[in-house]
Design an enzyme around this catalytic site. Sequence first.
Site, PDB file in Angstrom:
ATOM      1  N   ASP A   1      -8.180  -1.702  17.012  1.00 35.28           N
ATOM      2  CA  ASP A   1      -6.795  -1.518  16.539  1.00 35.28           C
ATOM      3  C   ASP A   1      -6.232  -0.212  17.115  1.00 35.28           C
ATOM      4  O   ASP A   1      -6.731   0.867  16.793  1.00 35.28           O
ATOM      5  CB  ASP A   1      -6.816  -1.458  14.994  1.00 35.28           C
TER       6      ASP A   1
ATOM      7  N   ARG B   1      -0.629 -11.624  12.720  1.00 34.70           N
ATOM      8  CA  ARG B   1      -1.367 -10.838  11.719  1.00 34.70           C
ATOM      9  C   ARG B   1      -0.637 -10.697  10.391  1.00 34.70           C
ATOM     10  O   ARG B   1      -0.923  -9.765   9.634  1.00 34.70           O
ATOM     11  CB  ARG B   1      -1.579  -9.417  12.270  1.00 34.70           C
TER      12      ARG B   1
ATOM     13  N   TYR C   1      -6.948   7.389  13.465  1.00 30.74           N
ATOM     14  CA  TYR C   1      -6.751   6.264  12.551  1.00 30.74           C
ATOM     15  C   TYR C   1      -8.071   5.628  12.056  1.00 30.74           C
ATOM     16  O   TYR C   1      -8.883   5.184  12.865  1.00 30.74           O
ATOM     17  CB  TYR C   1      -5.880   5.188  13.240  1.00 30.74           C
TER      18      TYR C   1
ATOM     19  N   ASN D   1       0.814  -1.215   0.000  1.00 30.87           N
ATOM     20  CA  ASN D   1       0.000   0.000   0.000  1.00 30.87           C
ATOM     21  C   ASN D   1       0.851   1.271   0.000  1.00 30.87           C
ATOM     22  O   ASN D   1       1.701   1.467   0.870  1.00 30.87           O
ATOM     23  CB  ASN D   1      -0.913  -0.019   1.235  1.00 30.87           C
TER      24      ASN D   1
ATOM     25  N   GLU E   1      -9.295 -10.798   8.584  1.00 24.15           N
ATOM     26  CA  GLU E   1      -9.766  -9.435   8.304  1.00 24.15           C
ATOM     27  C   GLU E   1     -10.285  -9.408   6.871  1.00 24.15           C
ATOM     28  O   GLU E   1      -9.619  -9.877   5.950  1.00 24.15           O
ATOM     29  CB  GLU E   1      -8.593  -8.460   8.456  1.00 24.15           C
TER      30      GLU E   1
ATOM     31  N   HIS F   1     -14.822  -3.873   9.182  1.00 26.72           N
ATOM     32  CA  HIS F   1     -14.372  -2.626   9.816  1.00 26.72           C
ATOM     33  C   HIS F   1     -15.560  -1.707  10.035  1.00 26.72           C
ATOM     34  O   HIS F   1     -16.125  -1.191   9.072  1.00 26.72           O
ATOM     35  CB  HIS F   1     -13.427  -1.862   8.893  1.00 26.72           C
TER      36      HIS F   1
ATOM     37  N   HIS G   1      -3.236   0.746  16.550  1.00 28.01           N
ATOM     38  CA  HIS G   1      -2.369   1.197  15.457  1.00 28.01           C
ATOM     39  C   HIS G   1      -1.065   1.821  15.971  1.00 28.01           C
ATOM     40  O   HIS G   1      -0.673   2.925  15.565  1.00 28.01           O
ATOM     41  CB  HIS G   1      -3.115   2.144  14.506  1.00 28.01           C
TER      42      HIS G   1
HETATM   43  O1  KDG Z   1      -1.600   0.315   4.595  1.00 27.35           O
HETATM   44  C1  KDG Z   1      -1.787   0.324   5.969  1.00 27.35           C
HETATM   45  C2  KDG Z   1      -3.040  -0.430   6.304  1.00 27.35           C
HETATM   46  O2  KDG Z   1      -3.005  -1.683   5.727  1.00 27.35           O
HETATM   47  C3  KDG Z   1      -3.205  -0.574   7.795  1.00 27.35           C
HETATM   48  O3  KDG Z   1      -3.269   0.701   8.383  1.00 27.35           O
HETATM   49  C4  KDG Z   1      -4.475  -1.331   8.058  1.00 27.35           C
HETATM   50  O4  KDG Z   1      -4.004  -1.469  10.418  1.00 27.35           O
HETATM   51  C5  KDG Z   1      -4.592  -1.875   9.438  1.00 27.35           C
HETATM   52  C6  KDG Z   1      -5.505  -2.998   9.584  1.00 27.35           C
HETATM   53  O5  KDG Z   1      -5.546  -3.554  10.675  1.00 27.35           O
HETATM   54  O6  KDG Z   1      -6.171  -3.322   8.607  1.00 27.35           O
HETATM   55 MG    MG Z   2      -3.996  -3.001  11.922  1.00 29.00          MG
END
Ligand code: KDG
Ligand code: MG
Length: 408
Positions: A215, A288, A160, A37, A344, A122, A217
């Site tokens: 998450d 993950r 996020y 990404n 996911e 999500h 993050h």
């Molecule tokens: O490119 C970054 C995303 O894939 C990431 O931020 C997504 O944290 C993420 C997730 O759990 O899907």
């Molecule tokens: Mg993540």
Amino acid sequence: MKITDAKVFVGGPGKNYVTLKIYTDQGVYGLGDATLNNRETLPAAYLQDYLIPNLIGMDPRNSEDIWQFFYRGAYFRRGPIAMAAFGAIDMALWDIKGKLAGMPLYQLFGGKSRDGALVYAHAAGADLDDLMDSVASYVDQGYKAVRVQCGIPGMPTASYAVPEEKSAGTDYITDFSGIRPKVEIWDTEKYMRFMPEALQKIRDRFGPDLKILHDVHHRLTPREAAAFAKAVEPVGLFWLEDPTPAEDQDALNLIRQHSTTPIAIGEVFNSIWECNKLIERELIDFIRVAVTYAGGITHVKRIIDLAGLHNVRTGFHGAPSHSPISMAAQAHLNAWAPNFGIQEYLVLGTPECDSLFPSQHYLRDGLFYVSNAPGLGVDFDEDEVAKYSYKPGSHPVVRLEDGTLWNY
Ligand code: KDG
Ligand code: MG
């Protein structure tokens, strides 16, 4: 049998998917995904300039030796760019192997351990009411597991994966206005005051059966993460993801000493050597990694087996940046893995995406069912991809209110 050619395509509906197609002298071809990404052109160039010229003439059935050849042969090993490029080759070689055997890949791994594999969606909201509506819509669609991200009162910007405005749905991460990133402002104290209570309200509203994931993050320090994991224990989260940045793996000791909240980590790991400590010390509950940037099926299978020895279950990365090709590779692993946990999953099935990547995989009642077609069970339309071109994009960067750069 020989590889005669390989081509890389960059583009797709709303995403810069990096698709590898490997052609053989027997007419069978294989497909792989090297999408990284917001850095998509780099694995594409690595494939084009270094790997494909070596690949031509090799016997595609020797997927293990080819993996070792590229990994050990590179000298400067690992890293997401190289591992995504190797990952795409590896997926494509497994696809060829399955097609030659006339079997779906899960059969080559040892057959199915389950029919449908649990997935999570999500949900996100600019505020808690907005998030509740988003969760409710997934529950109504039959999802049994939902990741929840919420706007934080008083935070100067959206945080996020949260939309800036109510009802805007998930504001998904990539900003396609160019390669200069947007700035998000982060305030840990506001997050720590708000989020545990918000998670409890979601639990109270949706009841004990919904699997709730969250998450962080990478935003907390080890002490903050330990306090947060302890505070959310009554919620009974399915998992708490990336509570701290993954570089400092000893941080997980502190979290474990203070809490039994399940921990999921690994989407930024590219090899078994980055997660073996966490797995062997039983500091995480879910691993993950993604087949894309953790070196493909061959390497991720090793990680799954190591995890299985230590009661760590899988929870592969499935952000929308993964194309239906790597999602198919993961779906075959998910159908087989004895220590499967969850996947996911963001619905990729727009008509445009389905035309580019036709397949018989399907989602029903929050479970993903893998196709029985030989190989990966997903195809790729070269005429369709010609409609798309590469669009530069970026992740936001995060700063504290005083300007200090923080972890995205
Ligand atoms: O490119 C970054 C995303 O894939 C990431 O931020 C997504 O944290 C993420 C997730 O759990 O899907
Ligand atoms: Mg993540």
